[in-house]
Structures are given as C-alpha cells and as structure tokens.
Design a protein around this motif. Sequence first.
Motif, short mmCIF file in Angstrom:
data_model
loop_
_atom_site.label_atom_id
_atom_site.label_comp_id
_atom_site.label_asym_id
_atom_site.label_seq_id
_atom_site.Cartn_x
_atom_site.Cartn_y
_atom_site.Cartn_z
N GLY A 290 0.78 -1.23 0.00
CA GLY A 290 0.00 0.00 0.00
C GLY A 290 0.81 1.28 0.00
O GLY A 290 0.26 2.37 0.18
N TYR A 291 2.12 1.19 -0.23
CA TYR A 291 2.98 2.37 -0.25
C TYR A 291 3.24 2.81 -1.69
O TYR A 291 3.13 2.02 -2.62
CB TYR A 291 4.29 2.10 0.48
CG TYR A 291 4.06 1.55 1.87
CD1 TYR A 291 3.54 2.34 2.87
CD2 TYR A 291 4.32 0.21 2.16
CE1 TYR A 291 3.29 1.83 4.14
CE2 TYR A 291 4.08 -0.31 3.42
CZ TYR A 291 3.56 0.49 4.40
OH TYR A 291 3.30 -0.02 5.65
N LYS A 292 3.59 4.08 -1.86
CA LYS A 292 3.78 4.63 -3.19
C LYS A 292 5.27 4.81 -3.50
O LYS A 292 6.06 5.16 -2.62
CB LYS A 292 3.07 5.98 -3.32
CG LYS A 292 1.55 5.87 -3.24
CD LYS A 292 0.90 7.24 -3.41
CE LYS A 292 -0.61 7.14 -3.34
NZ LYS A 292 -1.26 8.47 -3.51
N ILE A 293 5.62 4.58 -4.74
CA ILE A 293 6.97 4.85 -5.23
C ILE A 293 6.91 6.17 -5.98
O ILE A 293 6.03 6.39 -6.81
CB ILE A 293 7.46 3.73 -6.16
CG1 ILE A 293 7.37 2.36 -5.47
CG2 ILE A 293 8.90 4.00 -6.61
CD1 ILE A 293 8.15 2.25 -4.18
N THR A 294 7.84 7.06 -5.66
CA THR A 294 7.81 8.40 -6.24
C THR A 294 9.21 8.85 -6.61
O THR A 294 10.20 8.21 -6.25
CB THR A 294 7.19 9.39 -5.22
OG1 THR A 294 7.11 10.69 -5.82
CG2 THR A 294 8.04 9.46 -3.96
N ASP A 295 9.29 9.96 -7.33
CA ASP A 295 10.57 10.60 -7.63
C ASP A 295 10.70 11.93 -6.88
O ASP A 295 11.72 12.62 -7.01
CB ASP A 295 10.70 10.87 -9.14
CG ASP A 295 10.78 9.59 -9.95
OD1 ASP A 295 11.41 8.63 -9.47
OD2 ASP A 295 10.22 9.56 -11.06
N ASN A 296 9.67 12.29 -6.10
CA ASN A 296 9.62 13.60 -5.47
C ASN A 296 9.92 13.54 -3.98
O ASN A 296 9.19 12.89 -3.22
CB ASN A 296 8.23 14.22 -5.69
CG ASN A 296 7.87 14.33 -7.15
OD1 ASN A 296 8.68 14.75 -7.97
ND2 ASN A 296 6.65 13.94 -7.50
N LYS B 13 8.03 -5.42 5.13
CA LYS B 13 7.56 -5.91 6.41
C LYS B 13 7.92 -4.97 7.54
O LYS B 13 7.11 -4.72 8.45
CB LYS B 13 8.14 -7.31 6.69
CG LYS B 13 7.68 -7.92 8.00
CD LYS B 13 8.26 -9.32 8.17
CE LYS B 13 7.83 -9.93 9.50
NZ LYS B 13 8.42 -11.30 9.68
N ALA B 14 9.14 -4.42 7.49
CA ALA B 14 9.57 -3.50 8.54
C ALA B 14 8.72 -2.23 8.55
O ALA B 14 8.34 -1.74 9.61
CB ALA B 14 11.05 -3.14 8.33
N VAL B 15 8.40 -1.71 7.36
CA VAL B 15 7.56 -0.52 7.29
C VAL B 15 6.15 -0.83 7.78
O VAL B 15 5.54 -0.05 8.50
CB VAL B 15 7.53 0.04 5.85
CG1 VAL B 15 6.64 1.28 5.78
CG2 VAL B 15 8.93 0.39 5.38
N ASP B 16 5.65 -2.01 7.41
CA ASP B 16 4.33 -2.44 7.92
C ASP B 16 4.31 -2.48 9.43
O ASP B 16 3.36 -2.03 10.09
CB ASP B 16 3.99 -3.83 7.37
CG ASP B 16 3.44 -3.77 5.95
OD1 ASP B 16 3.11 -2.67 5.47
OD2 ASP B 16 3.36 -4.85 5.31
N MET B 17 5.36 -3.07 10.02
CA MET B 17 5.44 -3.18 11.47
C MET B 17 5.43 -1.79 12.12
O MET B 17 4.78 -1.56 13.14
CB MET B 17 6.71 -3.95 11.88
CG MET B 17 6.68 -5.42 11.53
SD MET B 17 8.30 -6.22 11.71
CE MET B 17 8.68 -5.88 13.42
N ALA B 18 6.17 -0.86 11.52
CA ALA B 18 6.24 0.50 12.06
C ALA B 18 4.89 1.20 12.00
O ALA B 18 4.55 2.02 12.86
CB ALA B 18 7.29 1.32 11.31
N HIS B 19 4.09 0.86 10.96
CA HIS B 19 2.76 1.45 10.80
C HIS B 19 1.69 0.66 11.54
O HIS B 19 0.49 0.95 11.42
CB HIS B 19 2.41 1.54 9.32
CG HIS B 19 3.08 2.68 8.61
ND1 HIS B 19 2.57 3.95 8.56
CD2 HIS B 19 4.26 2.73 7.94
CE1 HIS B 19 3.37 4.73 7.88
NE2 HIS B 19 4.42 4.02 7.49
N GLY B 20 2.10 -0.36 12.27
CA GLY B 20 1.16 -1.14 13.06
C GLY B 20 0.30 -2.08 12.25
O GLY B 20 -0.77 -2.51 12.69
N LYS B 21 0.80 -2.49 11.08
CA LYS B 21 0.04 -3.41 10.23
C LYS B 21 0.32 -4.86 10.63
O LYS B 21 1.41 -5.19 11.09
CB LYS B 21 0.40 -3.21 8.76
CG LYS B 21 -0.04 -1.86 8.20
CD LYS B 21 0.24 -1.78 6.72
CE LYS B 21 -0.21 -0.48 6.12
NZ LYS B 21 0.07 -0.40 4.66
#
Length: 213
Positions: free
Chosen positions: A109-115, A205-213
Amino acid sequence: MIQKKTIKMTVLGVLFALVLGACGSSGKAVKNYTANTSLAGLTLDNSQAPTLLYVRSDAPGLDTYNTFIIDPIILDPRDESIKKLKKDDLTRIQTYFTESLTKELENSGYKITDNPSNETMRMSFILSGIKAPNASANVTSVLLPIALKVGGVTIEGVFKESKSDRIDAVVISRSQGSRVANSSPWSTWSDVESAMDKWAKGIAKAVDMAHGK
C-alpha cells in the motif's frame, strides 16, 4: 527516553525483518569491506553481526514514511567480480532488484515516487561480490539436489531522509545460497535473486510493522 527507544527500534526494524526473512540464504560475515557511503554521524550496532548496521540515533521512525524513492541500483565500481560478468546479466539483476522492491512496497500500500518530501524515504543499494556459478555441472543428485557452488551477493543499503538527503541508516549484508537441498541448483542467478527478494520483503515488512500493520 521512551521516544528515543521507539525511534531506534523502528529503524532497527529494517534489519530485524531482513534477518527473519533470510531462511533461504545464509548470512555471512562481511570481510574487508569499505562502505561506499559516508558513515559520519552513524553508530555501529555490534549486536547484529554478521550483518553490519549503522544507525543515526535521532533518526525518525519508519512510521514517518509512506512513500519511497528507489534510486537506480548501483554496481560497486571497485569490485572485481562486477567486471567479470556480462553487461546484460548485470542490467537484468539491477532491474530485478528494483522491480522486486517496487512490487513488495506497492503490494503493502505504499507509493513509489521521484519527489522528495517529509513523508518520503530515499533508498539506495550498492551491489558487490556477485557470484553466479555455472549451472552445467552444479547438480550432483536428482533426488537430493546439491550445488557444488552457490551464488551470493553483498548488498549495501542506504536509507535517507529524502528532502535533506541525510543518511539515517546503512545496512551491509552478505547473502549466500545453500549447497544442500538447493531448490534450484541449476540456476546461475537464483541465489542472488533470492537475496534481493528477501531484502524487498524485509523492507516492506519493517515498514508495515512500524505502521502497526
């Protein structure tokens, strides 16, 4: 005091998820390796050996970020193993790693960006020590595949705050395949690709854990 511990644990979550997901690869000590990245202001966490983890103590937590910049994958120009491989193979591996990272993060559910933004982390990866054995003589048994030689790769991951380009964490690990019960010992690149997939899954997975997923 509690806030400082939370910040450190969310950054370390990158490493923990990578280690937990490393079932298919064998972590090896990173020897005689000089980081490509400046480690100024970072502290080595010796408890995570053989992986090298350098962290900025006041780095923001991973829960700060919901978008990511993935820099083009770099091939360490100092490394002799890079020079021995075909350009097409190296390009394919660079593309594979980028696509694996993109897929895992987008699937979460995260976005990849150049900005760059306050909510965007920049990630850079440098590859070296790439080994992809010749497949023709690499299977000694059909019933119990045993690889005479295994593939491997050293990955230096750099995690930055995108607006300032400040480096908040550097992770350096060496992954190597297993000779015994190798699921695809005939593949010259399977061990390298497996290591990249583990990194991609571990980061998501690490980002999910940090966001409480």
